[in-house]
Write a protein that holds these residues in place. Structure first.
Motif, PDB file in Angstrom:
ATOM      1  N   HIS A 230      15.970  -8.673  -6.428  1.00 18.68           N
ATOM      2  CA  HIS A 230      15.657  -7.288  -6.809  1.00 18.68           C
ATOM      3  C   HIS A 230      15.344  -6.507  -5.552  1.00 18.68           C
ATOM      4  CE1 HIS A 230      15.385  -8.748 -10.915  1.00 18.68           C
ATOM      5  NE2 HIS A 230      14.590  -9.711 -10.481  1.00 18.68           N
ATOM      6  N   LYS A 231      16.379  -6.283  -4.750  1.00 17.29           N
ATOM      7  CA  LYS A 231      16.162  -5.657  -3.436  1.00 17.29           C
ATOM      8  C   LYS A 231      15.505  -4.282  -3.571  1.00 17.29           C
ATOM      9  CE  LYS A 231      20.543  -6.549  -2.509  1.00 17.29           C
ATOM     10  NZ  LYS A 231      20.898  -7.838  -3.100  1.00 17.29           N
ATOM     11  N   LEU A 232      16.110  -3.435  -4.411  1.00 15.65           N
ATOM     12  CA  LEU A 232      15.634  -2.050  -4.501  1.00 15.65           C
ATOM     13  C   LEU A 232      14.211  -2.012  -5.034  1.00 15.65           C
ATOM     14  CD1 LEU A 232      16.365   0.913  -4.120  1.00 15.65           C
ATOM     15  CD2 LEU A 232      17.072   0.952  -6.510  1.00 15.65           C
ATOM     16  N   ARG A 233      13.974  -2.829  -6.082  1.00 14.68           N
ATOM     17  CA  ARG A 233      12.653  -2.827  -6.680  1.00 14.68           C
ATOM     18  C   ARG A 233      11.600  -3.290  -5.677  1.00 14.68           C
ATOM     19  NH1 ARG A 233      11.533  -6.121 -12.081  1.00 14.68           N
ATOM     20  NH2 ARG A 233      11.237  -7.858 -10.669  1.00 14.68           N
ATOM     21  N   SER A 234      11.936  -4.349  -4.940  1.00 13.89           N
ATOM     22  CA  SER A 234      10.977  -4.858  -3.954  1.00 13.89           C
ATOM     23  C   SER A 234      10.690  -3.800  -2.900  1.00 13.89           C
ATOM     24  CB  SER A 234      11.530  -6.112  -3.275  1.00 13.89           C
ATOM     25  OG  SER A 234      11.903  -7.051  -4.247  1.00 13.89           O
ATOM     26  N   LEU A 235      11.746  -3.121  -2.476  1.00  7.64           N
ATOM     27  CA  LEU A 235      11.593  -2.103  -1.429  1.00  7.64           C
ATOM     28  C   LEU A 235      10.729  -0.952  -1.934  1.00  7.64           C
ATOM     29  CD1 LEU A 235      12.666  -1.645   1.473  1.00  7.64           C
ATOM     30  CD2 LEU A 235      14.315  -0.083   0.469  1.00  7.64           C
ATOM     31  N   LEU A 236      11.014  -0.503  -3.160  1.00  2.21           N
ATOM     32  CA  LEU A 236      10.257   0.624  -3.710  1.00  2.21           C
ATOM     33  C   LEU A 236       8.793   0.250  -3.905  1.00  2.21           C
ATOM     34  CD1 LEU A 236      12.735   2.132  -6.314  1.00  2.21           C
ATOM     35  CD2 LEU A 236      12.061   3.067  -4.106  1.00  2.21           C
ATOM     36  N   SER A 237       8.572  -1.009  -4.298  1.00  2.68           N
ATOM     37  CA  SER A 237       7.186  -1.374  -4.578  1.00  2.68           C
ATOM     38  C   SER A 237       6.362  -1.482  -3.300  1.00  2.68           C
ATOM     39  CB  SER A 237       7.128  -2.676  -5.375  1.00  2.68           C
ATOM     40  OG  SER A 237       7.712  -3.711  -4.636  1.00  2.68           O
ATOM     41  N   VAL A 238       7.022  -1.694  -2.151  1.00  2.00           N
ATOM     42  CA  VAL A 238       6.243  -1.749  -0.912  1.00  2.00           C
ATOM     43  C   VAL A 238       6.274  -0.408  -0.169  1.00  2.00           C
ATOM     44  CG1 VAL A 238       6.497  -4.215  -0.579  1.00  2.00           C
ATOM     45  CG2 VAL A 238       8.156  -2.684   0.464  1.00  2.00           C
ATOM     46  N   LEU A 239       6.824   0.630  -0.836  1.00  2.00           N
ATOM     47  CA  LEU A 239       6.922   1.923  -0.163  1.00  2.00           C
ATOM     48  C   LEU A 239       5.550   2.417   0.298  1.00  2.00           C
ATOM     49  CD1 LEU A 239       9.362   3.574   0.470  1.00  2.00           C
ATOM     50  CD2 LEU A 239       8.900   4.985  -1.521  1.00  2.00           C
ATOM     51  N   GLY A 240       4.549   2.187  -0.560  1.00  3.29           N
ATOM     52  CA  GLY A 240       3.196   2.607  -0.200  1.00  3.29           C
ATOM     53  C   GLY A 240       2.744   1.947   1.098  1.00  3.29           C
ATOM     54  N   ILE A 241       3.037   0.655   1.222  1.00  2.98           N
ATOM     55  CA  ILE A 241       2.659  -0.091   2.431  1.00  2.98           C
ATOM     56  C   ILE A 241       3.442   0.462   3.630  1.00  2.98           C
ATOM     57  CG2 ILE A 241       2.557  -2.387   3.465  1.00  2.98           C
ATOM     58  CD1 ILE A 241       0.839  -2.391   1.087  1.00  2.98           C
ATOM     59  N   VAL A 242       4.742   0.725   3.407  1.00  2.00           N
ATOM     60  CA  VAL A 242       5.580   1.240   4.495  1.00  2.00           C
ATOM     61  C   VAL A 242       5.008   2.566   5.005  1.00  2.00           C
ATOM     62  CG1 VAL A 242       7.851   2.153   5.082  1.00  2.00           C
ATOM     63  CG2 VAL A 242       7.674   0.102   3.694  1.00  2.00           C
ATOM     64  N   ILE A 243       4.695   3.456   4.052  1.00  2.00           N
ATOM     65  CA  ILE A 243       4.171   4.767   4.444  1.00  2.00           C
ATOM     66  C   ILE A 243       2.817   4.608   5.119  1.00  2.00           C
ATOM     67  CG2 ILE A 243       3.323   6.965   3.535  1.00  2.00           C
ATOM     68  CD1 ILE A 243       5.542   6.731   1.389  1.00  2.00           C
ATOM     69  N   GLY A 244       1.993   3.733   4.557  1.00  4.13           N
ATOM     70  CA  GLY A 244       0.671   3.513   5.140  1.00  4.13           C
ATOM     71  C   GLY A 244       0.752   3.055   6.587  1.00  4.13           C
ATOM     72  N   THR A 245       1.523   1.993   6.824  1.00  2.00           N
ATOM     73  CA  THR A 245       1.558   1.442   8.183  1.00  2.00           C
ATOM     74  C   THR A 245       2.263   2.399   9.145  1.00  2.00           C
ATOM     75  OG1 THR A 245       3.456   0.179   7.453  1.00  2.00           O
ATOM     76  CG2 THR A 245       1.398  -0.997   7.648  1.00  2.00           C
ATOM     77  N   SER A 246       3.358   3.025   8.680  1.00  2.00           N
ATOM     78  CA  SER A 246       4.071   3.905   9.619  1.00  2.00           C
ATOM     79  C   SER A 246       3.208   5.107   9.968  1.00  2.00           C
ATOM     80  CB  SER A 246       5.417   4.342   9.037  1.00  2.00           C
ATOM     81  OG  SER A 246       5.222   5.025   7.835  1.00  2.00           O
ATOM     82  N   SER A 247       2.427   5.614   8.994  1.00  2.00           N
ATOM     83  CA  SER A 247       1.595   6.768   9.330  1.00  2.00           C
ATOM     84  C   SER A 247       0.456   6.363  10.254  1.00  2.00           C
ATOM     85  CB  SER A 247       1.073   7.454   8.063  1.00  2.00           C
ATOM     86  OG  SER A 247       0.424   6.536   7.236  1.00  2.00           O
ATOM     87  N   VAL A 248      -0.081   5.164  10.063  1.00  2.00           N
ATOM     88  CA  VAL A 248      -1.118   4.712  11.002  1.00  2.00           C
ATOM     89  C   VAL A 248      -0.571   4.718  12.425  1.00  2.00           C
ATOM     90  CG1 VAL A 248      -2.488   2.742  11.771  1.00  2.00           C
ATOM     91  CG2 VAL A 248      -2.372   3.290   9.364  1.00  2.00           C
ATOM     92  N   ILE A 249       0.604   4.113  12.586  1.00  2.00           N
ATOM     93  CA  ILE A 249       1.142   3.960  13.935  1.00  2.00           C
ATOM     94  C   ILE A 249       1.523   5.314  14.531  1.00  2.00           C
ATOM     95  CG2 ILE A 249       3.163   3.066  15.163  1.00  2.00           C
ATOM     96  CD1 ILE A 249       2.759   0.564  13.305  1.00  2.00           C
ATOM     97  N   ALA A 250       2.185   6.155  13.717  1.00  2.00           N
ATOM     98  CA  ALA A 250       2.613   7.462  14.243  1.00  2.00           C
ATOM     99  C   ALA A 250       1.402   8.345  14.549  1.00  2.00           C
ATOM    100  CB  ALA A 250       3.539   8.139  13.239  1.00  2.00           C
ATOM    101  N   LEU A 251       0.461   8.416  13.597  1.00  2.00           N
ATOM    102  CA  LEU A 251      -0.687   9.305  13.812  1.00  2.00           C
ATOM    103  C   LEU A 251      -1.538   8.825  14.980  1.00  2.00           C
ATOM    104  CD1 LEU A 251      -1.742  10.100  10.152  1.00  2.00           C
ATOM    105  CD2 LEU A 251      -0.534  11.557  11.766  1.00  2.00           C
TER     106      LEU A 251
END
Lengths: 240, 474
Positions: free
Chosen positions: B38-59
């Motif tokens: 379930h590639k898409l589902r797995s990716l969507l479900s970790v979107l929050g984590i992706v946004i969280g970590t990327s914003s930490v690093i960028a900010l």
């Protein structure tokens, strides 16, 4: 022959909606010899599924003893029962119950995974040999959904053999198959039995039960009849 | 079919199961395969984590980049400096009116310098200066410069780079020579066509020979208190002794039609404390001397006609600000990681329900509760870890792409003949510094979130009744 499975005074009660007691097994006494091929029959509600669950160490009796190869497993912990399932029991289900994401070989290997043994070339060879034995040597890397029902059930048979179990428990193994494939599967089980495997099979079809050496009928949680069937040969032509 | 040809079953191992060290690699492999279904589902479900970590690093990167800019700015001013300035006292205009004197006399004088000299070697450099606005002329060109009369050490203390020629030297000071050095903007205004070196500029009735031009330099921010931002580019430097000789201590200032006169002997003294700014002991020394100077001035000045500015205070303010900023970021990040974790828990609970039958099959074939727990826990953790790693990549891409984005947009605006927008875009600076610990922190927290929020669904899966689970029809 020594008894490999024996139940003594087996009781099992359920509670419907939490408080209405239902007595499913009412002091059942049964003994199955090593190398036997038993068909368990009976109308629904007779307790045969409950008995199978207890024999399969998936459930514990309310009272009584269940001796598997001489040891009482009725009061064992959940972890210990899991170990017994993975080490001493083989399961064949009506709905095959293969894992769709795994290949044929990986499905066969699954009980070994949970035994905690090291998976190496030797265990792989054994799984491949079993797949070849059940006639799926050319489909080792297929997934269950790419196989027919009969082929899936043959994978399940190979899987039930991988841990060299004391007993193979088959729960309506031909329930989802057409009559021709049923005969193939039953022939396979008979061959295994001839090779010394103990098989306990639940069925509600008389012509399937006819393949067994012994037919036990249950009714209302007790044994209704217990018939040895050694000389009987099923009429193979009827299936064709 | 011959069962006797089959290789023997391995001998059973008692007490196996669970998540042994040997099996963890295999468990991770299986988890990856389950998730791959379930590639898409797995990716969507970790979107929050992706946004969280990327914003930490960028900010973190942009925050640290801009903060580094501010800190560099302070360090340019000299972080071990102590600046003492003459300030017009608030009640002075009234007092001057009463005494019918038009000249306001206040501020530091040579006696203060002598007192400061008592610190000895603790102060490695002391630069007195006088600062007042002055009109500078060359031929018909006029420029309103900031006249700075000072000593040669000024260039060192203020870290003033020289583009051409030289700065003032002690010979200029000792012999009161009419030499001057121009700030870059002053030079550009007065000498748009000529080489300024060797020319003579006219200022307050005297002529000064241009001996050097300072390099263009970023203006410093305001130093708090009385000290405004300093734009060094607009300066005209002359020797202090020359100034005292030709201009004297009384200076008239014309601004917006009014005229005022001030008598200030020394407008500012910049002292460099002999200390390391990067050590706590060095910082303590700077502060201690700053306090002593304040007490000294309080004792000898009746009026509050002075102000002490310690750039180190600003540095520490900025550092504290950065700490606050960082903790705020951590807060934001933990909120988004919490949301991400809840997303993971949600999808894992759905997965457990969906795969009830699989759980039943595994249990029937001998899986213990801890095997099932381990399976789903590893699955959740693999998911969040992959999410965290994707977040790191996205964050780093942002860090490297965003700073060059205005330039790219400016290029496009140029092509679209929007010269003004292009010019405006070119002024945008987005400094970014990748904070390496933040990467490890982000990934570590992602792993932790997987374990934390995967635990409950995994336990729930493990506690399912095998018989019920086998009967489950998906």
């Amino acid at each position: 022959m020594a008894a490999i499975v024996e139940v003594i005074d087996l009781f099992k009660d359920y509670f419907l909606e939490g408080h209405i007691p239902v007595n499913v097994l009412k002091g059942l006494n049964l003994s199955f010899d090593e190398g036997d091929f038993v068909a368990l029959m009976g109308p629904s509600g007779s307790g045969k599924s409950t008995l199978m669950n207890i024999l399969g160490c998936l459930d514990r009796p309310t009272a009584g003893q269940y001796l598997l190869n001489g040891g009482d497993v009725a009061r064992m912990s959940d972890d210990r029962l899991s170990e017994i399932r993975s080490t001493y029991l083989g399961f064949i289900f009506q709905a095959y119950n293969l894992l769709p994401q795994y290949t044929v070989v990986e499905n066969i290997e699954l009980p070994l995974v949970y035994q905690g043994v090291r998976l190496d070339q030797k265990t792989k060879d054994r799984c491949v040999a079993l797949a070849e034995m059940v006639g799926l040597g050319t489909r080792l890397d297929h997934r269950p959904l790419q196989l027919s029902g009969g082929q899936q059930q043959r994978v399940a048979i190979a899987r039930s053999l991988v841990n060299d179990p004391h007993v193979i428990l088959a729960d309506e193994p031909t329930g989802n198959l057409d009559s021709r494939t049923s005969v193939e599967i039953m022939q396979m089980l008979r061959e295994l039995n001839k090779a010394g495997k103990t098989i306990i099979m639940v069925t509600h079809e008389n012509d399937i039960a006819a393949w067994a050496r012994r037919v036990v009928r249950l009714r209302d949680g007790l044994v209704e009849s217990d018939v040895r069937n050694d000389d009987h040969q099923p009429d193979l032509t009827a299936a064709h | 079919m011959d069962i006797f040809d089959i290789p023997p079953a391995p001998s059973p191992v008692s007490g196996g199961g669970g998540l042994g060290v040997v099996k963890i690699g295999r468990a991770v492999g299986l988890a990856v395969r389950s998730l791959w279904l379930h590639k898409l589902r797995s990716l969507l479900s970790v979107l929050g984590i992706v946004i969280g970590t990327s914003s930490v690093i960028a900010l973190m990167a942009f925050g640290e980049g801009s903060m580094k800019d501010a800190l560099d700015d302070i360090k340019r001013q000299g972080a071990t400096n102590i600046v003492v300035r003459s300030v017009k006292p608030p009640d002075d205009s009234a007092a001057a009116a009463n005494t019918r004197s038009w000249v306001a006399a206040f501020g530091l004088d040579s006696r203060d310098i002598a007192r400061f000299q008592a610190f000895g070697k603790a102060i490695s450099m002391m630069v007195p200066m006088r600062v007042f606005p002055s009109e500078v002329r060359y031929l018909e060109r006029v420029h309103n410069a900031r006249m700075v009369a000072t000593v040669p050490e000024y260039a060192d203390v203020n870290k003033l780079p020289i583009a051409r020629g030289r700065f003032l030297v002690s010979d200029d000071e000792v012999n009161r020579i009419n030499n001057c050095v121009l700030g870059s903007a002053t030079a550009d205004k007065l000498f748009p066509f000529e080489d300024p070196i060797g020319r003579t500029v006219f200022c307050r009735g005297d002529k000064y020979l241009v001996v050097g031009v300072a390099a263009d330099r970023m203006p410093t921010g305001g130093t708090g208190g009385s000290l405004a931002a300093e734009d060094y580019n607009n300066d005209l430097y002359i020797p202090l002794s020359t100034c005292n000789q030709y201009i004297g201590s009384k200076v008239s200032i014309r601004s917006a039609g009014s005229r005022s006169a001030e008598q200030v002997e020394i407008s500012q003294v910049t002292m460099t404390v002999d200390a390391e700014v990067d050590t706590a002991a060095g910082r303590a020394t700077v502060k201690a001397i700053g306090d002593q100077i304040k007490r000294l001035l309080e004792r000898h000045h009746e009026k509050k006609d002075w102000a002490v500015t310690i750039p180190l205070d600003r540095l520490e303010d900025a550092e504290r600000q950065q700490e606050r900023f960082t903790s705020l970021l951590v807060l934001i990040a933990s909120i988004s990681l919490l949301v991400g974790g809840i997303g993971i828990m949600n999808i894992m609970l759905a997965t457990v329900t969906e795969r009830t039958r699989e759980i039943g099959i595994r249990r029937a074939l001998g899986a213990k509760q801890k095997d099932i727990t381990a399976q789903f826990l590893v699955e959740a953790t693999v998911q969040t870890t992959v999410g965290g790693l994707i977040g790191v990549v996205v964050g780093l891409v942002l860090v490297f792409v965003v700073p060059i984005a205005p330039a790219g947009l400016a290029w496009m605006a140029d092509r679209a003949l929007l010269a003004e927008s292009a010019a405006w875009l070119r002024t945008i600076k987005l400094p970014a510094t990748v904070n390496v610990p933040s990467i490890f922190l982000a990934v570590g927290v992602s792993v932790g979130v997987g374990v934390l929020f995967g635990w409950y669904p995994a336990r729930r899966a493990a506690k399912l009744d095998p018989i019920e689970a086998l009967r489950h029809t998906a």
